[in-house]
Design a protein around this motif. Structure first.
Motif, short mmCIF file in Angstrom:
data_model
loop_
_atom_site.label_atom_id
_atom_site.label_comp_id
_atom_site.label_asym_id
_atom_site.label_seq_id
_atom_site.Cartn_x
_atom_site.Cartn_y
_atom_site.Cartn_z
N ASP A 73 -6.56 46.12 43.00
CA ASP A 73 -6.62 47.44 43.79
C ASP A 73 -5.82 48.61 43.28
O ASP A 73 -5.71 49.72 43.71
N GLN A 117 3.20 51.59 47.33
CA GLN A 117 2.04 51.37 47.59
C GLN A 117 1.38 51.11 46.19
O GLN A 117 1.51 51.85 45.28
N SER A 123 -4.56 49.22 47.68
CA SER A 123 -4.41 49.02 49.06
C SER A 123 -3.26 48.28 49.64
O SER A 123 -3.20 48.11 50.90
N THR A 124 -2.40 47.76 48.81
CA THR A 124 -1.26 47.21 49.11
C THR A 124 0.06 48.08 49.41
O THR A 124 0.42 48.71 48.52
N LYS A 125 0.62 47.97 50.64
CA LYS A 125 1.69 48.77 50.86
C LYS A 125 2.91 47.83 51.47
O LYS A 125 2.78 46.74 51.91
#
Length: 223
Positions: A25, A85, A88-90
């Protein structure tokens, strides 16, 4: 002005090691370059990359404490807490630009141009930085490549993207597996400068630091 990033490949392409996997992502597929904003540097400008600059933290950062305010400028070697970020990973990390090392135009002699533009007469600078997971999110295999060089006048230096090239002087790594709170890794990006100037600073431009004047920078305040 907007200019495309230069993309170079090695004469003998090699796959990255298994520890440098790509987060699915985290951006476009391998081998695809994206446009980068670039301001033309002032010829002959000079600045000290380690000159005293302002540093300030504040505001919310989710799981990792207080994050650097957009527009913060620090000294090289100082750490900033970043709302991070990757796709989609935060999460939350601390990020430190540890050095900006001048290379030689000869360093690029083994690379073959595949993008538009020219590297003739340009010197590579190696922006090295350390990322530490400061939050509760596992950030395994995330990418942290939105670091760009800054010229002495605060304009963005021309970025250089390497695809499939073995380039030990500046290895662009992704986060390792089990990249959990307290774990760190070192990575590097390349910026180019004409012989009349130099890369004097660096800036992080990932959201929420992606608007003009809102990046977190080291060594030089962006213009």
């Amino acid at each position: 002005m907007v200019a495309g990033s230069l993309v170079l490949t090695g004469c003998n392409d090699s796959k990255k090691s298994s520890g440098e996997k790509t987060n699915p992502d985290s951006g476009p597929p391998s081998g695809v370059s994206t446009a980068a904003a670039s301001n033309t540097p002032s010829a002959g400008s000079s600045a000290d990359a380690t000159a005293p600059t302002s540093a300030a933290n504040g505001g919310g950062s989710g799981s990792g404490g207080s994050a650097a305010k957009p527009g913060t400028t620090l000294k090289i070697g100082e750490a900033a807490t970043i709302d991070f970020q990757s796709g989609s990973t935060k999460g939350t990390v601390t990020m430190t630009v540890t050095s900006i090392d001048a290379g030689s135009p000869a360093d690029l002699s083994s690379l073959k141009m595949t993008g538009s533009g020219s590297i003739s007469g340009l010197t590579p600078y190696y922006i090295k930085y350390t990322i530490t997971n400061a939050g509760t999110t596992d950030l395994s295999y995330t990418s942290a490549t939105n670091m760009h060089g800054l010229m002495p006048d605060g304009g963005m230096a021309q970025p250089l993207i390497l695809f499939g090239a073995d380039f030990p002087k500046c290895t662009d790594k992704t986060a390792p597996t089990a990249f959990t709170k307290g774990k760190s890794f070192d990575t590097c990006v390349i910026a180019l400068a004409p012989s009349s100037s130099k890369v004097a600073g660096a800036e992080w431009t990932e959201e929420p630091y992606d608007q003009p004047g809102k990046s977190v920078s080291w060594g030089v305040a962006p213009r």
